[in-house]
Enzyme design. Structure first.
Site: not given
Ligand code: URA
Length: 443
Positions: A82, A161, A168, A183, A187
């Site tokens: 990621h 999320d 957010r 967050s 995932k």
């Molecule tokens: N990417 C995400 O999935 N969440 C965040 O809070 C910031 C970047």
């Protein structure tokens, strides 16, 4: 649970208990807490931060708000990578086929462009026909068949999320280290991984352009991984200039395909191989960074990585012929060369200006409803430290019409600085972070 009391406590710097977080997130996911109360709480978090206990409880609650990939039947390791997001940041497109063709399952959940940064889903969708909206069931079936799926966060994966992230984004409360960590990890943990590699971006084009906070973020995500039996390794890589040459959707896909044919730009390949080596070592397929590099180079030179990319594109209904003929990708109508206005050394190629420039050309979004033009963007060969002569072509704008080309040229004029002498820039990979601590890498 009385939400105003929770907001009040967070506002005044106190901690909420794990049970309170769980109840709050469940209630919000079920629309029993209004957005205005959640927004106030998020803003309190922005100012007060979250403790490790709070962050862990939040991650767990968001993860459990949805379903998980059950990949426990697979014999091979399940590793994803990621990135915190950047400009020209396209390593996922190379790594998914490259690592899965070496025997590791790669269930990759990616995002769309966010702010000035590009998104893997937008890049993939520039391949004609490519579908990223696979259900968990279809993704698992594809991973069983070919070892990889490249998909987006559907309503099934961490829906709490998804809802909180949108809030957010709309309330300027994204930049909280613990909220970002929770967050992303809610995932990633839904993918039932056996390992995760993080590319934490540093420098002016990063969401957190401050090394201290980047390290805290990496360590927060590592601790969340440990709590779920998922080892995490993080690298801090440079985002004080774009990665590779191509910045835009289809031109980045073309650059990745070139990379899979052994013709990738040096900085892009350095970061790709470094992240890939961590994936192969975490997956138990390579013992050392040296052997991992050799395996990846062989997978590219033998054509195995490119063939796997064709397989993934075909499985996700895209036109796999793009891998042998990148002219089949969407093409901009106009190309305009940008020439160095003076002789000297490149001192700056500002990623934020380039990212916003792509949006101005129509290649990114200002609202989630915007339709992206996949063909526009920039090809920038100028890199900090490079010596140039007045009149050298150092970048090209890909635009839809003359107006777009003019906008693109003026973006380049602002983004690229040339001075009398070279100026310092970040090492391409500066730190490696594991449970063992922070290692400063030689530049
Ligand atoms: N990417 C995400 O999935 N969440 C965040 O809070 C910031 C970047």
């Amino acid at each position: 649970m009385i939400v105003p009391r929770l907001i009040e406590r967070k506002r005044d710097g106190a901690e909420l208990t794990a049970d309170e977080w769980t109840e709050l997130i469940n209630a919000y996911a079920q629309n029993r807490v209004p957005d205005y109360q959640m927004s106030a709480l998020l803003m309190a978090c922005y100012f007060s931060g979250l403790s490790t206990t709070e962050m862990t409880a939040l991650t767990e609650a968001m993860l459990l708000s949805g379903s998980r990939f059950d990949l426990s039947h697979l014999k091979q390791a399940r590793i994803d990578k990621h990135s915190m997001g950047g400009v020209g940041d396209k390593t996922s497109l190379i790594l998914a086929p490259l690592i899965s063709c070496l025997g590791i399952a790669v269930p990759m959940i990616s995002g769309r462009g966010l702010g000035h940064t590009g998104g893997t889903l937008d890049k993939l969708e520039s391949i004609p026909g490519f579908r990223t909206g696979l259900s968990i069931k279809d993704s698992i079936a594809q991973i069983d068949r070919i070892g990889c799926a490249m998909v987006g966060q559907t309503a099934e994966i961490a829906p709490a999320d998804k809802k909180i992230y949108a809030l957010r984004d709309a309330t300027s409360t994204v930049e909280v280290v613990q909220l970002i960590a929770a967050s992303i990890m809610s995932k990633k943990l839904a993918e039932s991984l056996t390992g995760l590699v993080l590319d934490v971006k540093g420098g002016s084009g990063s969401f957190l352009p401050d090394l201290k906070r980047e390290l805290v973020l990496a360590q927060a995500m590592i601790s969340l991984g440990v709590a779920h039996n998922c080892p995490v390794v993080a690298l801090i890589t440079a985002m004080d200039r774009p990665l590779g040459f191509a910045c835009g959707n289809s031109i980045e896909v073309a650059e990745c395909i070139d990379a899979m044919h052994g013709k990738g730009p040096e900085d892009l390949m350095t970061v790709t191989y470094a992240l890939g080596a961590e994936m192969l070592i975490l997956g138990g397929v390579a013992d050392t960074h040296v052997s991992a590099h050799a395996m990846m180079k062989e997978a590219i030179s033998s054509g195995k990585a490119a063939a796997k990319f064709e397989e993934i594109i075909h499985a996700q209904h895209g036109d796999a012929r793009v891998v042998q003929d990148t002219d089949r990708l969407p093409q901009a109508k106009l190309q305009a060369a940008y020439k160095a206005p003076r002789s000297g050394f490149i001192t700056r190629v500002e990623p934020r200006a380039i990212g916003h420039g792509i949006i101005a050309l129509g290649g990114g979004r200002t609202t989630m409803e915007d339709v992206v033009d996949p063909s526009v963007g920039f090809h920038i060969t100028a890199k900090p430290g490079m010596e140039v002569r007045a009149g050298d072509v150092i970048a090209t704008v890909f635009a839809w019409d003359q107006g777009g080309a003019d906008i693109g040229l003026s973006v380049l004029e602002r983004a690229i600085a040339i001075g009398d002498k070279p100026e310092p820039f970040l090492p391409i990979i500066s730190h490696r972070i594991t449970t063992a601590g922070v290692e400063v890498l030689p530049s």
